[in-house]
Design an enzyme around this catalytic site. Structure first.
Site: not given
Lengths: 608, 608
Positions: B71, B118, B180, B357, B414, B464
């Site tokens: 920003h 972000s 701030l 991750e 699982d 899998r």
């Protein structure tokens, strides 16, 4: 005290290991070695320190136990057996279809309040329960069993920051430092000091112990209970697979049943029948709740220009008076989401989570475990940061209310990083979720209030800019409903919109009507569940649907409509954001994305 | 050296503030105060320490500068102006439609390689560029300007852990501690010591300075350059809005243009015409790349039982020999994703990111900035942890390859925490993304290899369990294509499947054919882009489509198909996971979810 008999504690721990081996052997899969490393820690916790009433899981005085390392479920279930909560037959149903004893713990079991298995989530959720403990004004403790591998997750350090800075002394993390992750050694191995330095820097009381020495464990747990003004982390050096030579401290032994369980059980001294008598909480006091009073929800005059985020904030501030169990969490943008309106009225129920969206959502999950009704708000775009937590909240059946402001390209100049363009696609697939998207202030009031009583994960999408109020105050907008804003027998197509595009759709309908093309307009404020009846009617009468949304083409409103009517086979045109926006005014953005009144009218003409 | 003239540095900083105020004033929005706090820091960096060739942004010797606090874009653009890269007219186009100077920086500008805005992403991406620097064997440095608010993000501490443990001395974080945040004071205010303790615990060299003192800044930057074996963080105490009384160190002055810009400019000493001569890198050496040799991709015999994750791993190991620029990143599950096959062959190009991750994906983004071709693999379910990073990678147009294993309920026992059930819905809306989902080993080989040359974010979904090889070795599977596996003139419906459900669909088609109901089967291995031509043909010939996927109902394969044919209006039935799975065998899971051969056959009969 008999429970502090070291021989007894060793026997209990041995039984926990044996039962972990047995359960995994019966299932043919699971994580016995990750269970065996933590058996002594949990034996001493259950025998000496945990306060829990297994007959009354909803006893407000109960301690909270969270297995952040959810793959150690065999140990958890062996503990339940030792405590008499499940029998041996059920223990051996581990991982079988229909069993409550799943591969990773879920709330299908009455003593499990939050699902774990995605690592790094148990501690942040535990922070939320510890926050609830303060609000409840009850002395229960929150015990979180963590693995060492999961300390690499950033969410752990969001939790460390919040708990450390807030001084949540009722929170105790027990880290099973067994040195071995799934695929090999962890980064820091047995260097518990590395973890202690980190937690210490975040303001935690740290204790480093031998995690197989019941005396040290008991001392550490007692020390944690006696610690004031700081959360405690017990860093316990352990051996994965402890007690069985085949797997003890060996790589390649993660997440599989032992090859020779009979030999392992023999090595562990055989089966036992040890019972652990878990202490019940001394108090049965009810949790504190804030006083309530009759209040009126805000209302706005038709024709006023009000942002739905403003209506959300105003409503929250009103609801806080009417409902003593509502709490609000902010990701350091309360002035933008307008959650600040609640903070002003009810500062003791407003939680500043700073820019830590994973902890924001996890705290909401933890708070609702103890019956609080959390609303957690940030920019819609930044909720993506917490996607895994939202997903798991769905598995936990957690009743949390998420609010994402600044939806879509309509925010204008700030650009794509700040635009919530993927939020509907993220929230719709969440198990049991509700997705709401109001187009005007009075509708936002109704939906914000309705969320208070929803189960599961619910989501409200709000808009940054002012939009005209089109609904009179006090109208009802049931979840799962919609509003037909334009309909005539001669409609040649129906436009389905929500939020900011409702106003564009109405303008387009006016333009089209002037050009001799009557079209219907539906305000689909409930994106999930969706109003299949109304959409079906539109699909069968006009046969031509146009959806328009300030969201990406994939996974949003258009897909929700397509799903609802797919078996009918109407023609459907989806208008949505497909390019990469830059900076521009809101009006320019809607035009550039092809979702403004002109684009809608063009699409209708093209379709017909 | 003239650039170390304190008067000159003060003048340059004042100009940066003036230009930040001017740009925001012209736009009527933006973040001038967040720019003004960091102006001295950046003035000294540009004048004295940065090595960058503005005429050749692709010079391999260039330092990397990342504004993690995106920003503060007015400051960045003011710096570009001072360096002569943009002119004053363009500076004043800030935030206007069509301008390269967006609200938050994006790679529309040639000197910006990664989009920010972000918060908490610039530092993890910087870690990836620093990793590239080691691989490149070039002495460039990575400078990351962070805000203090964003230090609350867990991703910052994933970055701190990786950089600290790996000793990335070429990485320098400069934190603008202006006290701030957006809505008020940060958690730690001006307590730079709080941050220093945290970074120090993670192994960083820490320096605390007055961020408005050019001498201290110069010393700190030089100290950082001279530091070996550790990354450096400079914690600079600053005042937000420094230099203008109206906003200096005041709450409520975030993210808006100044009320009286003319007065502010006067306070700052008026407009200037200061030029900064940024030093060019001394070396023009080419980055190191690993040697290449002709290699054969793996192949499997039709009828073999092979998991697509295994084929992925084998292919990666082969590609590593053929392409010297491929690197692989693992989220501590390489034994499960089978990325371990690459590690075995090319350990120097394999990066263990542990269970983090966000940093996993950010490192991939950083590595591709310098021309490396990263594949990042973990469980599909856990990629949700990095959703915001993946979203922003799309905005950055980053060429990264993501691989999610253990897709769907087919993983078996699982349970839901480990099941990738929302991954297609997450990846499809990402700007410019490609989504691939192979059903057999030879197809997985082809698609894994094809990904190496794709632009943007690409995603491979693997399974899998073993599945039968149905395609002969060496067949081509172009991105955007599909395979028609069953088709006859009498087809009454067409089943569209991908991955594990292709095999169920083939079985169902056999069952239906035996019952006198011929149906077509399409293997839609390319979920995005989707093969509209083939789907259109099916929709217009049979008019009845059944999609079946091991993914949630919302946002996946079914929605992709619906989108492709929506304007045609075929009847479409979507089979997907709608309930909450528990533990069960893979076969039981497919049956319980209603996506196995029997459910497909029943759906076809019901539709007809």
């Amino acid at each position: 005290m008999p429970e502090r008999d070291l021989q007894y504690l060793a026997e209990l721990a041995a039984q926990l290991r044996v039962d972990s081996v047995r359960a995994a052997a019966e299932a043919g899969s699971g994580h016995p070695t990750s269970s065996m490393s933590a058996a002594d820690l949990m034996a001493v916790l259950f025998a000496c320190h945990l306060r829990y009433d297994f007959d009354h899981p909803d006893n407000p005085g109960n301690d909270q136990l969270i297995f952040s390392k959810g793959h150690a479920s065999p140990l958890l279930y062996a503990l339940y057996k030792a405590a008499g909560a499940v029998d041996d037959e059920e223990l051996l149903s581990f991982r079988r279809r229909g069993s409550r004893l799943e591969g990773h713990p879920t709330p299908r079991l009455p003593w499990v309040d939050v699902a774990t298995g995605s690592l790094g989530q148990g501690l942040p959720v535990g922070v939320g329960v510890a926050m609830a403990g303060r609000l409840d004004r009850l002395p229960y403790r929150v015990w979180v069993l963590c693995g060492d591998s999961e300390l690499a997750e950033g969410s752990i350090w969001e939790a460390a920051e919040h708990a450390g800075s807030e001084g949540l002394a009722n929170l105790i993390a027990i880290v099973d430092v067994n040195r071995l992750g799934q695929r090999g050694p962890t980064r820091h191995g047995w260097d518990t000091g590395a973890y202690a330095r980190r937690f210490g820097a975040f303001g935690w009381h740290t204790i480093e112990i031998d995690g197989h020495d019941p005396g040290q464990i008991d001392y550490a747990l007692q020390d944690a209970c006696n610690t004031r003004r700081r959360p405690t982390v017990i860093l316990a050096k352990t051996r994965k697979g402890e007690g069985v030579l085949e797997v003890e401290n060996r790589e390649g032994a993660h997440g599989k049943a032992l090859k020779d369980p009979d030999k392992a059980i023999e090595e562990l001294g055989g089966r036992r029948n040890v019972h652990v008598e878990v202490h019940k909480p001394e108090e049965t006091a009810q949790p504190f709740r804030f006083s309530e009073k009759p209040v009126n929800l805000p209302s706005y005059e038709v024709g006023e220009q009000v942002a739905t985020r403003t209506a959300f904030g105003d409503t929250l501030a009103a609801l806080g008076g009417a409902r003593g169990d509502i709490v609000v969490l902010d990701g350091e943008v309360a002035d933008s989401t307008k959650a600040a309106a609640f903070e002003k009225e009810f500062p003791e129920r407003f939680f500043e989570m700073y820019i830590a969206e994973q902890q924001l959502v996890a705290a909401a999950v933890g708070l609702q475990v103890r019956g609080w009704r959390p609303y957690a708000a940030t920019f819609a775009a930044f909720l993506t940061r917490a996607h895994d937590f939202i997903r798991m909240a769905g598995v936990s059946r957690a009743a949390i209310r998420l609010v994402g402001s600044h939806a879509g390209v309509a925010i204008g100049e700030d650009g794509p990083s700040q635009m919530g363009l993927e939020d509907l696609a993220m929230l719709r697939p969440v198990y049991g979720s509700t997705v709401l998207y109001p187009c005007d202030a009075n509708q936002a009031v109704a939906l914000t209030a309705a969320m208070a009583d929803l189960e599961g994960v619910s989501y409200l999408r709000t808009t940054r800019g002012d939009t005209p109020v089109i609904y009179p105050p006090g109208e009802r907008f049931p979840v799962g409903g919609s509003r037909v804003l334009r309909r005539s027998p001669g409609d040649r197509a129906t436009i389905v919109a929500a939020g900011v595009t409702v106003h564009e759709a109405l303008s387009a309908a006016d333009d089209l009507a002037a050009a001799g093309i009557p079209v219907g307009v539906i305000d689909l404020y409930s994106v999930k569940p969706v109003d299949t009846a109304v959409l079906t009617e539109a699909a069968t009468t006009t046969g031509n649907l146009i959806t328009v949304e300030d969201h990406r083409l994939e996974g949003g409103l258009g897909d929700a409509v397509a799903d609802a009517v797919s078996e009918l086979g109407p023609r459907l045109v989806k208008l949505a954001v497909t390019g990469l926006p830059g900076s521009a005014t809101p009006e320019e953005q809607l035009a550039d994305a092809g979702i403004d009144r002109h684009a809608i009218a063009d699409a209708v003409k093209r379709l017909l």
